[in-house]
Design a protein around this motif. Structure first.
Motif, PDB file in Angstrom:
ATOM      1  N   LEU A  94       0.592  -1.217   0.336  1.00 10.05           N
ATOM      2  CA  LEU A  94       0.462  -0.085  -0.727  1.00 10.05           C
ATOM      3  C   LEU A  94       0.786   1.534   0.002  1.00 10.05           C
ATOM      4  CD1 LEU A  94      -3.042  -1.118   3.092  1.00 10.05           C
ATOM      5  CD2 LEU A  94      -3.102  -0.816   0.043  1.00 10.05           C
ATOM      6  N   SER A  95       0.059   1.827  -0.570  1.00  8.97           N
ATOM      7  CA  SER A  95       1.098   3.560  -0.832  1.00  8.97           C
ATOM      8  C   SER A  95      -0.441   4.179  -0.008  1.00  8.97           C
ATOM      9  CB  SER A  95       0.917   4.334  -1.808  1.00  8.97           C
ATOM     10  OG  SER A  95       0.836   5.746  -2.117  1.00  8.97           O
ATOM     11  N   ALA A  96       0.826   4.999   1.073  1.00  5.88           N
ATOM     12  CA  ALA A  96       0.584   5.871   2.310  1.00  5.88           C
ATOM     13  C   ALA A  96      -0.154   7.040   1.733  1.00  5.88           C
ATOM     14  CB  ALA A  96       1.231   6.443   3.087  1.00  5.88           C
ATOM     15  N   GLU A  97       0.332   7.922   0.433  1.00  8.52           N
ATOM     16  CA  GLU A  97      -0.008   8.680  -0.139  1.00  8.52           C
ATOM     17  C   GLU A  97      -1.364   8.500  -0.653  1.00  8.52           C
ATOM     18  OE1 GLU A  97       3.361   7.880  -0.479  1.00  8.52           O
ATOM     19  OE2 GLU A  97       4.042   9.444   0.255  1.00  8.52           O
ATOM     20  N   GLY A  98      -1.498   7.078  -1.802  1.00  3.98           N
ATOM     21  CA  GLY A  98      -2.684   6.538  -1.998  1.00  3.98           C
ATOM     22  C   GLY A  98      -3.778   6.490  -1.198  1.00  3.98           C
ATOM     23  N   VAL A  99      -3.581   5.771  -0.038  1.00  4.84           N
ATOM     24  CA  VAL A  99      -4.493   6.105   1.256  1.00  4.84           C
ATOM     25  C   VAL A  99      -4.982   7.126   1.764  1.00  4.84           C
ATOM     26  CG1 VAL A  99      -5.611   4.617   3.268  1.00  4.84           C
ATOM     27  CG2 VAL A  99      -4.168   3.713   1.818  1.00  4.84           C
ATOM     28  N   LEU A 100      -4.105   7.840   2.098  1.00  2.10           N
ATOM     29  CA  LEU A 100      -4.541   9.274   3.065  1.00  2.10           C
ATOM     30  C   LEU A 100      -5.125   9.925   1.517  1.00  2.10           C
ATOM     31  CD1 LEU A 100      -1.802   9.899   4.919  1.00  2.10           C
ATOM     32  CD2 LEU A 100      -3.680   8.842   5.658  1.00  2.10           C
ATOM     33  N   GLY A 101      -4.589  10.322   0.310  1.00  2.00           N
ATOM     34  CA  GLY A 101      -5.286  10.584  -0.575  1.00  2.00           C
ATOM     35  C   GLY A 101      -6.883  11.339  -0.911  1.00  2.00           C
ATOM     36  N   VAL A 107      -9.300   3.478   8.505  1.00  5.69           N
ATOM     37  CA  VAL A 107      -8.512   2.551   7.429  1.00  5.69           C
ATOM     38  C   VAL A 107      -8.943   1.146   7.684  1.00  5.69           C
ATOM     39  CG1 VAL A 107      -6.640   1.736   6.397  1.00  5.69           C
ATOM     40  CG2 VAL A 107      -7.271   3.956   7.106  1.00  5.69           C
ATOM     41  N   LEU A 108      -9.887   0.403   7.298  1.00  2.43           N
ATOM     42  CA  LEU A 108     -10.543  -1.171   7.736  1.00  2.43           C
ATOM     43  C   LEU A 108      -9.413  -2.126   6.964  1.00  2.43           C
ATOM     44  CD1 LEU A 108     -11.782  -2.550  10.623  1.00  2.43           C
ATOM     45  CD2 LEU A 108     -13.739  -2.839   8.512  1.00  2.43           C
ATOM     46  N   ALA A 109      -8.032  -2.850   7.668  1.00  5.86           N
ATOM     47  CA  ALA A 109      -7.022  -3.412   7.136  1.00  5.86           C
ATOM     48  C   ALA A 109      -7.749  -5.080   7.921  1.00  5.86           C
ATOM     49  CB  ALA A 109      -6.111  -2.571   7.077  1.00  5.86           C
ATOM     50  N   ILE A 110      -7.130  -6.251   6.891  1.00 12.33           N
ATOM     51  CA  ILE A 110      -6.877  -7.070   7.339  1.00 12.33           C
ATOM     52  C   ILE A 110      -5.303  -7.382   7.384  1.00 12.33           C
ATOM     53  CG2 ILE A 110      -6.113  -8.283   5.257  1.00 12.33           C
ATOM     54  CD1 ILE A 110      -8.612 -10.355   7.218  1.00 12.33           C
ATOM     55  N   ALA A 111      -5.303  -8.113   8.893  1.00  8.05           N
ATOM     56  CA  ALA A 111      -3.893  -8.730   9.929  1.00  8.05           C
ATOM     57  C   ALA A 111      -3.370  -9.125   8.484  1.00  8.05           C
ATOM     58  CB  ALA A 111      -3.682  -8.846  10.661  1.00  8.05           C
ATOM     59  N   GLY A 112      -1.403  -8.058   8.691  1.00  6.79           N
ATOM     60  CA  GLY A 112      -0.583  -8.570   6.821  1.00  6.79           C
ATOM     61  C   GLY A 112      -0.637  -7.273   5.996  1.00  6.79           C
ATOM     62  N   SER A 113      -1.530  -6.155   6.090  1.00 11.74           N
ATOM     63  CA  SER A 113      -1.648  -5.149   5.714  1.00 11.74           C
ATOM     64  C   SER A 113      -0.246  -4.504   5.223  1.00 11.74           C
ATOM     65  CB  SER A 113      -2.453  -4.956   5.734  1.00 11.74           C
ATOM     66  OG  SER A 113      -4.619  -5.435   4.831  1.00 11.74           O
ATOM     67  N   GLY A 114       0.194  -3.552   4.452  1.00 12.49           N
ATOM     68  CA  GLY A 114       1.157  -2.974   5.349  1.00 12.49           C
ATOM     69  C   GLY A 114       1.616  -1.880   3.246  1.00 12.49           C
ATOM     70  N   LYS A 116       4.988  -1.644   6.355  1.00 16.11           N
ATOM     71  CA  LYS A 116       5.337  -1.111   7.883  1.00 16.11           C
ATOM     72  C   LYS A 116       5.103   0.301   7.535  1.00 16.11           C
ATOM     73  CE  LYS A 116       7.242  -1.332  12.279  1.00 16.11           C
ATOM     74  NZ  LYS A 116       7.712   0.398  12.455  1.00 16.11           N
ATOM     75  N   GLU A 117       5.786   0.624   6.672  1.00 17.40           N
ATOM     76  CA  GLU A 117       6.571   2.204   6.803  1.00 17.40           C
ATOM     77  C   GLU A 117       4.868   3.008   5.999  1.00 17.40           C
ATOM     78  OE1 GLU A 117      10.064  -0.613   6.326  1.00 17.40           O
ATOM     79  OE2 GLU A 117       8.319  -0.225   5.013  1.00 17.40           O
ATOM     80  N   THR A 118       3.847   2.321   5.741  1.00 21.49           N
ATOM     81  CA  THR A 118       2.749   2.924   5.923  1.00 21.49           C
ATOM     82  C   THR A 118       1.249   3.443   6.356  1.00 21.49           C
ATOM     83  OG1 THR A 118       3.035   2.576   2.846  1.00 21.49           O
ATOM     84  CG2 THR A 118       0.882   2.882   3.838  1.00 21.49           C
ATOM     85  N   ILE A 119       1.805   1.658   6.888  1.00 17.74           N
ATOM     86  CA  ILE A 119       1.210   1.591   8.230  1.00 17.74           C
ATOM     87  C   ILE A 119       1.454   2.931   9.154  1.00 17.74           C
ATOM     88  CG2 ILE A 119       0.919   0.771  10.476  1.00 17.74           C
ATOM     89  CD1 ILE A 119      -1.222  -0.522   7.884  1.00 17.74           C
TER      90      ILE A 119
END
Length: 320
Positions: A94-101, A107-114, A116-119
């Motif tokens: 995942l891209s932090a910018e893509g999510v936060l934009g 943000v409801l995510a299944i465990a294992g998503s990442g 870590k830097e994005t989280i």
């Protein structure tokens, strides 16, 4: 209106206003314990980024799709989700910018998503992030449904869906009990240049094989690992299980012509089963139905019994 009537009306309005504020305050005080063991406080989010095929499937089953502002590439069911929702990419990339934009409220995510830097960036931005526990078991599946429902403020609908899935799991247990000869199954995650990656214990593949009444022949390690030709032959699988991958789906001729599988019992009968990945391994509301379908592949004698097993999770309406 008399003065007394006006006063009474104002009192009623104040009471109603206080009730609305009380309800709103209650909504803001919902606390969720997530997969990281953190207590996350949320209100009533109407802009949710849903990460994980099962998470998205549950939200749609609960009638909460209008609150989803984006999904990830594993969110393939229902099919209209991919058609009507923006996509933020693969759950582990995942891209932090893509999510936060998308200006999400949650943000409801299944465990294992990442990664870590994005989280970490999402956490730093003070956007509520809930990681949904991923436990490959009957109880874990039901807990997942209840947690997603609680997050959406739809506990009653969540109970409706969990009850339907519980009913399906009970029917599945009855079906398994009628299996005459448990089959030995090997799940192949990938087969490239003669290198075979298979599923060991503590995987979704291991649990779905058990739910369907089969035996996972790979029981000497956890997770997914490369297995050599000798070990595959020694495991003696009766059936090879894999995921559908479009043009890249494993073919019987391809796999059984290889030295890795040529000497296995599965090769003698050319028993290879490929199923939709999310349906087979997603551990969402349809998992009992997937296990039923796999059980029939393992033991065709169960066909008539399975025909009478109509999964409640596929028919129930928990959207209202």
């Amino acid at each position: 209106m008399t003065r007394r009537g006006i006063t009474r009306a104002l009192q009623c309005a104040a009471l109603a206003s206080g009730l609305v504020l009380s309800v709103a305050a209650a909504a803001e005080d919902v606390v969720i314990r997530d997969a990281r063991g953190r207590d996350v406080t949320i209100g009533h989010p109407t802009r949710i980024v849903s990460i994980g095929g099962a998470v998205t499937e549950i939200l749609y089953a609960l009638g909460a799709e209008d609150r989803i502002v984006a999904i990830d590439t594993t969110s393939l069911y229902p099919p209209k989700a991919t058609a009507e929702k923006p996509n933020v990419g693969y759950m582990r990339q995942l891209s932090a910018e893509g999510v936060l934009g998308l200006n999400p409220q949650l943000v409801l995510a299944i465990a294992g998503s990442g990664p870590k830097e994005t989280i970490d960036v999402i956490d730093a931005a003070k956007i509520p992030l809930i990681l949904v526990p991923e436990t490959f078991s009957e109880a874990g599946m039901l807990d997942k449904i209840r947690l997603v429902a609680k997050v959406a403020g739809l506990d009653a609908r969540g109970k409706c869906l969990a009850d339907a899935v519980s009913s399906d799991l009970a029917a599945l247990r009855e079906l398994r009990a009628k299996m005459t000869s448990p089959q030995r199954v090997m799940f192949v995650l990938s087969f490239l240049d003669g290198r075979v990656m298979v599923a060991g214990k503590k995987t979704a593949a291991d649990e779905i094989i058990k739910l369907a009444g089969g035996v996972n022949v790979v029981d000497n390690f956890d997770g997914y690992k490369i297995m050599n030709d000798e070990a595959i032959a020694a495991a003696k699988p009766d059936l090879i299980l894999s995921m559908e991958r479009g043009k890249e789906t494993l073919q019987s001729e391809q796999i059984f012509a290889s030295p890795s599988f040529a000497l296995t019992p599965a090769a003698k009968t050319k028993r290879l089963v490929a199923m939709d990945g999310l349906y087979l391994l997603g551990f969402g509301p349809r998992t009992a139905a997937a296990a039923r379908d796999l059980a029939v592949k393992l033991d065709p004698a169960l066909s008539s019994e399975a025909a009478s097993f109509k999964p409640a999770s596929l028919a129930v309406n928990c959207r209202q």
